[in-house]
Design an enzyme around this catalytic site. Structure first.
Site, mmCIF file in Angstrom:
data_model
loop_
_atom_site.group_PDB
_atom_site.id
_atom_site.type_symbol
_atom_site.label_atom_id
_atom_site.label_comp_id
_atom_site.label_asym_id
_atom_site.label_seq_id
_atom_site.Cartn_x
_atom_site.Cartn_y
_atom_site.Cartn_z
ATOM 1 N N SER A 64 0.828 -1.192 0.000
ATOM 2 C CA SER A 64 0.000 0.000 0.000
ATOM 3 C C SER A 64 0.871 1.254 0.000
ATOM 4 O O SER A 64 1.673 1.456 -0.904
ATOM 5 C CB SER A 64 -0.969 -0.072 1.187
ATOM 6 O OG SER A 64 -1.976 0.890 1.094
ATOM 7 N N HIS A 114 -2.525 -1.536 -4.123
ATOM 8 C CA HIS A 114 -3.982 -1.593 -4.228
ATOM 9 C C HIS A 114 -4.518 -0.174 -4.119
ATOM 10 O O HIS A 114 -3.785 0.762 -3.825
ATOM 11 C CB HIS A 114 -4.602 -2.526 -3.179
ATOM 12 C CG HIS A 114 -4.423 -2.077 -1.764
ATOM 13 N ND1 HIS A 114 -4.883 -2.796 -0.699
ATOM 14 C CD2 HIS A 114 -3.829 -0.983 -1.208
ATOM 15 C CE1 HIS A 114 -4.595 -2.182 0.436
ATOM 16 N NE2 HIS A 114 -3.955 -1.067 0.146
#
EC number: 3.4.21.92
Length: 197
Positions: free
Chosen positions: A99, A124
């Protein structure tokens, strides 16, 4: 439960001096991003980056990252500081960069982004929970979309991928080995193990 931090002792001209291990590594221009990225951890990293720039604006800084991600805005504070300061920031993934950790890894200076062989990288889209009145939910949803576009833009700029490709890859958790992160353009080198001697 408290966190144990090792101390090291060095001999100086005036006797012995003890440092916690992170302060000692900071003397060698090494900063750690470890665990969840939040406002407090981001403030500490930003302060260390600014301190090292003031100390020597022409000497590289090493940012070791082992993080599952965390707050997008806190992560972007670190990212923007990395881009703003004069010294090159080399990034090294150990364990995982997921992330926002992956955004920081990719944001290192070109040709100075590394990963250890067993590490993993995950990208993501940003997520967030919202509640409240419909108008408030709409405002928060727009902000999440804005942050998503921003992270897509940064990944595209730092990897050479198109924004369309990055957006498609970020739709769900997209895990990569160190070698796959190299192919994707998030890092420049998979570090080999140090040789003896």
């Amino acid at each position: 439960m408290s966190t144990l931090v090792p101390y090291v002792i060095e001999q100086t001209g005036n006797g012995e001096r003890s440092y916690d291990i992170f302060s000692r590594l900071l003397k060698d221009r090494i900063i750690f991003v470890d665990g969840e990225i939040n406002d407090m951890s981001a403030d500490l990293v930003v302060a260390q980056l600014l301190f090292l720039e003031a100390q020597n604006p022409d000497k590289d800084i090493s940012l070791y990252i082992n993080s599952p991600g965390g707050s997008v805005t806190a992560g972007l504070a670190i990212y923007d500081t990395m881009q703003h300061i004069r010294p090159d920031v080399q990034t090294i993934c150990l364990g995982q960069c997921a992330s926002m950790g992956a955004v920081l890894l990719a944001g290192g200076a070109k040709n100075k982004r590394y990963a250890l062989p067993s590490s993993r990288v995950m990208i993501h889209q940003p997520w967030g929970g919202v509640q409240g009145q419909a108008v408030d939910i709409n405002i928060q949803a727009k902000e999440i979309v804005r942050l998503k576009k921003l992270t897509i833009k940064y990944f595209a700029e730092n990897t050479g991928k198109t924004e369309k490709q990055v957006a498609a890859d970020m739709e769900r958790d997209f895990f990569m080995s160190a070698e796959e992160a190299l192919t994707y353009g998030i890092i420049d080198t998979v570090m080999n193990r140090r040789k003896d001697g």
